[in-house]
Enzyme design. Structure first.
Site, PDB file in Angstrom:
ATOM      1  N   ASP A  76      34.889  21.747  61.309  1.00  0.00           N
ATOM      2  CA  ASP A  76      36.230  22.261  61.043  1.00  0.00           C
ATOM      3  C   ASP A  76      37.165  22.224  62.258  1.00  0.00           C
ATOM      4  OD1 ASP A  76      34.717  22.987  58.878  1.00  0.00           O
ATOM      5  OD2 ASP A  76      34.972  25.147  59.147  1.00  0.00           O
ATOM      6  N   GLU A 115      36.526  29.054  51.980  1.00  0.00           N
ATOM      7  CA  GLU A 115      36.473  29.083  53.438  1.00  0.00           C
ATOM      8  C   GLU A 115      37.796  28.607  54.016  1.00  0.00           C
ATOM      9  OE1 GLU A 115      31.894  28.365  54.662  1.00  0.00           O
ATOM     10  OE2 GLU A 115      32.977  26.536  54.136  1.00  0.00           O
TER      11      GLU A 115
END
Length: 677
Positions: free
Chosen positions: A39, A239
């Protein structure tokens, strides 16, 4: 008649040619010199530089030892990799006792935190501390193994070094009503909300499909003020939330707020994979309210053939082969199969007879529960999945699990790339714990996609955890995503690095076909990186159905394609990275379905995962002139397609043979005349 405008441009390398020539190494997408990334984190524009932090393993090319890597750029294209910013080996409580999960960063211009000095405001990172064991921290706060809490750190030297707040974590646990979710409370996105002169944090309760909102005056003391969700796609964990404001149709007085969410698994491109969705609405500093047309209610398929409706009295009568506790039993609960008659402790499988895949989609109703397919344990005594699987040649090529505590919803597999192949459907219930059962309703075959269940930021398999940069004006919002998928992310065949970032994308909101939609377009000035003249541009007087090979060969390309259907045109597009046998990645438009597509099923190496080959579709309408426009960015191991004004995108990794460099146009249907606009 099919009319077409084609322009093909090349890219100059944007990386050091001596160091970045490994096979599949991206040439104009960021990748670290070595090791694993996922990420993007802490995106902030500060002192004329774009800072990008990211999840990073300092010691290996698989997920682990998660820290914050760091890179900076002045143009979003050329990146300088800097030392690790937050290193799990240097955690205050001891090496690897705390992992630095995803988060965000801001410039505290007004020094609300008290850190920094008047002419040198601090950078402040807000992140999730994931604790790997029961601990008493140096400040005497106690945490449990697996606990996820929110922490802050600050930098006084433009992000080169970081000081962790002595009273971390600043949010120890989720609110009391969610106390049992302390292991799934993560990924804070923080921004300044000027109307109330306060900081706002959006943080995810991953398995509750909720985003919690907190506010603070100083980035240290936070108050829980609201929440949002669940809505739309809830097939997996929520998320990496982000919340930001955008102008609508470029009008400064007309703005809306966008809530962007990562979902893993349960996405439109790969049900067992990861992706990103968004919701448009309003925000007043504490409460996010979604626009009515941004919310999708689950809907049933259309124009389908029933494969199974569970109306027979036994599994054998329905032509399924049972194992385990399902031997001698049959469907229950009306026309819904419930693998729960004996409670969560019952286990077994059901396997359908062989059938040939003859439709583009297999769709089914699925309910509880969330225990995804695990390649490592599938078929062994360690398996604990509750899934519906599609098998081809004995291998699982599609898999979907349910939602713990959720009701029955329709889900879909795109199997257009598997047409004609023999297959079986398998139902697996090997979980014995709480939420350890599976509900399956009708299973149908159809050539029509399911009605929209979410607003997808990207319709491909390889765009996840996208967040925007803080520190930019509302009308200059730029985001970037992780260009990989958790379904196979650790297995892709790259070395000494693994994973890359997408092209940075300029975000906006446009009214298209009467609905406000998120639009994305490549942000860097790519023209400064391309040849001054197109590599190829040409007129054709006539064009038969089939392929036309173009005098272009390259690993990196920027292709712009505008075309208009003839009377009987079925498909039109371009083959890239094609070889002598015609293999390559096909990018085109299906006129009957009204969708653009990327087909990577024959694009190169896919041996590392049965889940990797596939065809991915995104809805795309023609413009007012009846034209379709595709912008295609090809790099050494990726392809990104932007359709129309940017309202539809598809991102996919590819791993072609080095010798496959060809480019050709393909057409199916009546394309007897082809003109440039």
């Amino acid at each position: 008649m099919l009319a077409v405008l084609l322009q093909v441009a090349g890219f100059l390398a944007c990386v050091n040619a001596d160091n970045y020539q490994e096979r599949y190494r991206p040439q104009y997408h960021f990748s670290p010199a070595k090791n694993w990334i996922n990420d993007p984190n802490g995106l902030v524009f500060h002192q004329g530089k774009y800072h990008m932090f990211y999840q990073y393993n300092p010691t290996g090319d698989v997920w682990g030892n998660i820290s914050w890597g760091h890179a900076v750029s002045t143009d979003l294209m050329h990146w300088d990799e800097l030392p690790v910013a937050l290193n799990a080996f240097n955690a205050p409580s001891g090496p690897l006792t705390e992992l630095y999960y995803s988060g965000s960063a801001v410039t505290d211009d007004q020094r609300t935190s008290g850190w920094g000095r008047a002419r040198k405001p601090p950078l402040v990172a807000v992140y999730t501390s994931h604790y790997t064991q029961d601990l008493t921290l140096p400040n005497n706060k106690t945490v449990r193994s697996g606990q996820e809490s929110q922490s802050v750190a600050y930098s006084l030297d433009d992000g080169l070094t970081w000081i962790e707040h002595e009273d971390n974590p600043v949010i120890l646990e989720p609110p009391a009503e969610y106390a049992d979710q302390y292991q799934n409370f993560r990924d804070p996105f923080v921004f300044w909300y000027a109307p109330r002169k306060q900081w706002v944090m959006a943080v995810s309760l991953a398995f509750q499909h909720k985003v919690l909102f907190y506010t603070s005056s100083d980035l240290k003391d936070w108050s829980h003020v609201g929440e949002f969700g669940p809505v739309n796609a809830v097939g997996g964990q929520w998320e990496c939330p982000s919340l930001f404001q955008l102008q609508v149709d470029g009008k400064s007085r007309h703005t809306k707020w966008v809530l962007m969410l990562g979902l893993n698994p349960g996405t439109v491109a790969l049900p067992q994979g990861s992706g990103t969705q968004y919701v448009i609405g309003s925000f007043d500093g504490t409460t996010f309210i979604a626009d009515a047309d941004s919310i999708h209610s689950p809907q049933a398929p259309v124009d389908f053939t029933v494969f199974e409706d569970w109306s027979e009295p036994s599994f054998s009568a329905s032509s399924w082969t049972p194992t385990g506790d399902f031997v001698g039993k049959g469907p229950s609960n009306g026309q819904v199969l419930t693998l729960w008659d004996g409670g969560d402790s019952i286990v077994g499988t059901l396997m359908s007879q062989n059938f040939n895949i003859s439709s583009s989609y297999i769709q089914f109703q699925i309910g509880c529960c969330s225990n995804p397919h695990n390649v490592a344990t599938y078929g062994t005594s360690l398996s604990s999945e509750t899934t519906i699987n599609l098998l081809v040649n004995g291998e699982v090529v599609r898999s979907t699990t349910g939602v713990s505590g959720g009701g029955m919803i329709w889900s879909s597999w795109n199997v257009a790339g598997l047409l004609g192949q023999a297959a079986q459907i398998e139902l697996v219930d090997t979980s014995t714990g709480g939420y350890g059962h599976l509900n399956i309703g009708q299973i149908v075959f159809t050539d029509s996609p399911l009605p929209a269940q979410a607003n997808w930021v990207d319709w491909g398999p390889d765009y996840y955890a996208a967040i925007p940069w803080n520190g930019l004006p509302t009308n200059e919002r730029v985001a970037i995503g992780w260009m990989n998928d958790w379904a196979y992310g650790t297995d892709i065949p790259t070395s000494p690095w693994r994973s890359a970032m997408s092209i940075p994308r300029r975000l906006g909101l446009k009214t298209i076909n009467g609905k406000v939609q998120l639009v994305q377009n490549p942000q860097p000035d790519l023209s400064s990186l391309e040849s001054r003249k197109p590599l190829y541009q040409r007129k054709w007087g006539r064009m038969p159905s089939g392929n036309i090979t173009l005098p272009v060969s390259a690993k990196t390309l920027d292709v712009e394609l505008t075309f208009q259907a003839g009377k009987d045109t079925q498909e039109f597009g371009v083959n890239l990275r094609a070889g002598e046998n015609g293999a390559g990645v096909r990018v085109g438009y299906d006129f009957a379905m009204g969708q653009m597509f990327v087909d990577r099923s024959s694009a190169g190496d896919s041996s590392f995962s049965a889940l990797f080959p596939g065809v991915y579709y995104a809805p795309l309408s023609s413009n007012d002139l009846g034209q379709i426009t595709l912008r295609i960015l090809l790099d050494w191991s990726s392809i990104e397609v932007f359709g129309g004004k940017g309202e539809s995108t598809i991102t996919a990794q590819i791993f072609p043979n080095d010798s496959n460099l060809g480019v050709s146009l393909f057409s199916i249907g009546d394309t007897r005349r082809l003109n440039l606009f």
